[in-house]
Design a protein around this motif. Structure first.
Motif, PDB file in Angstrom:
ATOM      1  N   ASN A  50     -14.130  -6.376   0.740  1.00 41.54           N
ATOM      2  CA  ASN A  50     -12.811  -5.799   1.024  1.00 41.54           C
ATOM      3  C   ASN A  50     -12.120  -6.456   2.204  1.00 41.54           C
ATOM      4  O   ASN A  50     -10.893  -6.527   2.250  1.00 41.54           O
ATOM      5  CB  ASN A  50     -12.917  -4.283   1.214  1.00 41.54           C
ATOM      6  CG  ASN A  50     -12.843  -3.559  -0.116  1.00 41.54           C
ATOM      7  OD1 ASN A  50     -11.779  -3.440  -0.703  1.00 41.54           O
ATOM      8  ND2 ASN A  50     -13.984  -3.136  -0.619  1.00 41.54           N
ATOM      9  N   GLU A  53      -9.826  -9.007   1.073  1.00 47.75           N
ATOM     10  CA  GLU A  53      -8.734  -8.620   0.175  1.00 47.75           C
ATOM     11  C   GLU A  53      -7.500  -8.153   0.940  1.00 47.75           C
ATOM     12  O   GLU A  53      -7.532  -8.033   2.159  1.00 47.75           O
ATOM     13  CB  GLU A  53      -9.248  -7.557  -0.808  1.00 47.75           C
ATOM     14  CG  GLU A  53     -10.195  -8.235  -1.794  1.00 47.75           C
ATOM     15  CD  GLU A  53     -10.841  -7.314  -2.802  1.00 47.75           C
ATOM     16  OE1 GLU A  53     -10.460  -6.132  -2.863  1.00 47.75           O
ATOM     17  OE2 GLU A  53     -11.726  -7.802  -3.520  1.00 47.75           O
ATOM     18  N   ASN A  54      -6.470  -7.883   0.177  1.00 48.76           N
ATOM     19  CA  ASN A  54      -5.189  -7.543   0.804  1.00 48.76           C
ATOM     20  C   ASN A  54      -5.122  -6.041   1.117  1.00 48.76           C
ATOM     21  O   ASN A  54      -4.342  -5.301   0.534  1.00 48.76           O
ATOM     22  CB  ASN A  54      -4.064  -7.971  -0.164  1.00 48.76           C
ATOM     23  CG  ASN A  54      -2.696  -7.731   0.433  1.00 48.76           C
ATOM     24  OD1 ASN A  54      -2.561  -7.559   1.654  1.00 48.76           O
ATOM     25  ND2 ASN A  54      -1.679  -7.668  -0.415  1.00 48.76           N
TER      26      ASN A  54
END
Ligand code: PMP
Ligand code: GLN
Length: 378
Positions: A50, A53-54
């Motif tokens: 995570n 990730e964005n």
């Protein structure tokens, strides 16, 4: 400048004091409640994933939709209660913020709030800051609520009763009649709300934890607080949640948005995925093994262990070892015997001392073995 303290009687918490002393004296730290073993590798891998990730900007105020959904599913699975992820769930920076926010939102100046002693230390200060009056009522000698005494203390000014089950520091869990008595109290007093601190909900042993979620009467009058810190061995992430009826939640969210606005986005995204793969029902057995190991080892000591039905705390009496007060005794345990613990008097009004101390057994076997060795020499 003359500064008037808003909390003149509040000092540094016992957890900070004892953990610092443990460090200073290189003692084994069984004081502050936190695990000393690594977290689940599935969780750390999800965190690493995570982090790429964005998910690094503000989350929605009440929580990431995927996490709110995941929490709703967990509550339905565990307690057969359907909660609306949009209107009944709020992700918080740990149970501490959930409790603080709830009290600020619901307690008005002059309102009374019942606290059951020995009580966890984060209840009283927010009541005082809200202008409320803490009414501290002792639990009975088995650390269970004295319902007649409580009923006698509820009046038209009583806004909230704060309950904590499974109970820190005693490790006692409520019986069915406690739930029924609370239901009766709530029915007798329509303005009374319950702030149910259930951070150890998944850490119970022979008997199952009885949650306010499972009671039709209580759930409509309760703000129920949970902690991912306790459930997933991640106390430092400071993330938890509360569940409340929509009418109360609207007020709680008003405070939440100006206290934190929203909670750590990466942690939320990670936990939303972790909730899909983890089974919380194994946690009780995991800690039961630690409890049994610790209790077995301590049989050779002069401490008298009280029953431990849940949480990761074991309370013991040292009255056959010393008559000094529990704060001095715990300090001496650190400096002379190299084990840090928590004195129970700090959880009582006026420091009522019953020669009881609390051990945290959320530790690796080697840590527990070394601590038992030292404690058995006393
Ligand atoms: N309530 C109780 C009874 C606790 O023991 C703790 C400590 N975990 C908290 C609330 C606060 O939990 P958190 O670390 O999630 O803020
Ligand atoms: N809940 C932890 C305990 O009871 C302490 C957390 C803290 O230090 N605030 O030990």
């Amino acid at each position: 400048m003359k500064l008037t303290s808003k909390l003149p009687h509040v000092g540094t918490t016992i957890f900070t004091v004892m953990s610092k002393m443990a460090l200073d004296y290189q003692a084994i730290n069984l004081s502050q409640g936190f695990p000393n073993f690594p977290i689940d590798s599935v969780l750390s891998e999800l965190l690493a994933k995570n982090s790429r990730e964005n998910v690094h900007q503000y989350a929605p105020m009440a929580g990431l939709p995927a996490l709110l959904e995941g929490i709703s599913e967990l509550v339905e699975k565990q307690y057969q209660r359907k909660v609306n992820p949009q209107t009944n769930v709020l992700v918080t920076a740990g149970a501490t913020q959930a409790i603080f926010t709830t009290i600020q939102a619901l307690v008005h100046p002059g309102d009374e709030v019942i606290i059951l002693d020995p009580s966890y230390d984060c209840y009283e200060a927010p009541i005082l800051l809200a202008g409320g009056r803490p009414v501290r009522i002792p639990l009975n000698e088995h650390f269970l609520p004295d319902w007649d005494f409580i009923e006698a203390n509820v009046n038209s000014k009583t806004r909230l009763i704060i309950t904590n089950n499974p109970h820190n520091p005693s490790g006692v869990i409520w019986k069915q009649n406690d739930i029924q008595s609370l239901e009766k109290t709530v029915e007798n007093h329509p303005n009374l709300l319950v702030l149910s601190d259930e951070v150890y909900e998944y850490i119970s042993f022979e008997n199952k934890h009885l949650s306010a979620h499972s009671s039709e009467i209580l759930r409509n009058k309760s703000i129920i607080v949970s902690s991912f810190g306790k459930t997933f061995h991640i106390t430092g992430w400071k993330i938890g949640y509360l569940i409340a009826p929509e009418e109360l939640m609207l007020e709680i969210k008003k405070v939440h948005q100006f206290l934190v606005f929203c909670v750590n986005s990466v942690a939320q995204a990670t936990l939303a995925e972790y909730l899909k793969v983890i089974d919380v029902s194994t946690l009780g057995k995991f800690y039961q093994e630690k409890r049994d190991f610790f209790r077995e080892g301590m049989k050779n000591s002069r401490f008298e262990l009280l029953p431990c039905e849940g949480t990761y705390f074991q309370v013991a009496s040292y009255s056959s070892i010393s008559s000094e007060n529990d704060i001095n005794f715990t300090k001496r345990l650190i400096t002379e015997f190299g084990v840090a613990t928590i004195p129970l008097s700090v959880f009582n009004e006026n420091g009522d001392d019953r020669k009881l101390i609390r051990f945290c057994f959320a530790k690796e076997t080697e840590t527990l073995t070394n601590a038992i060795d030292r404690l058995c020499k006393i």
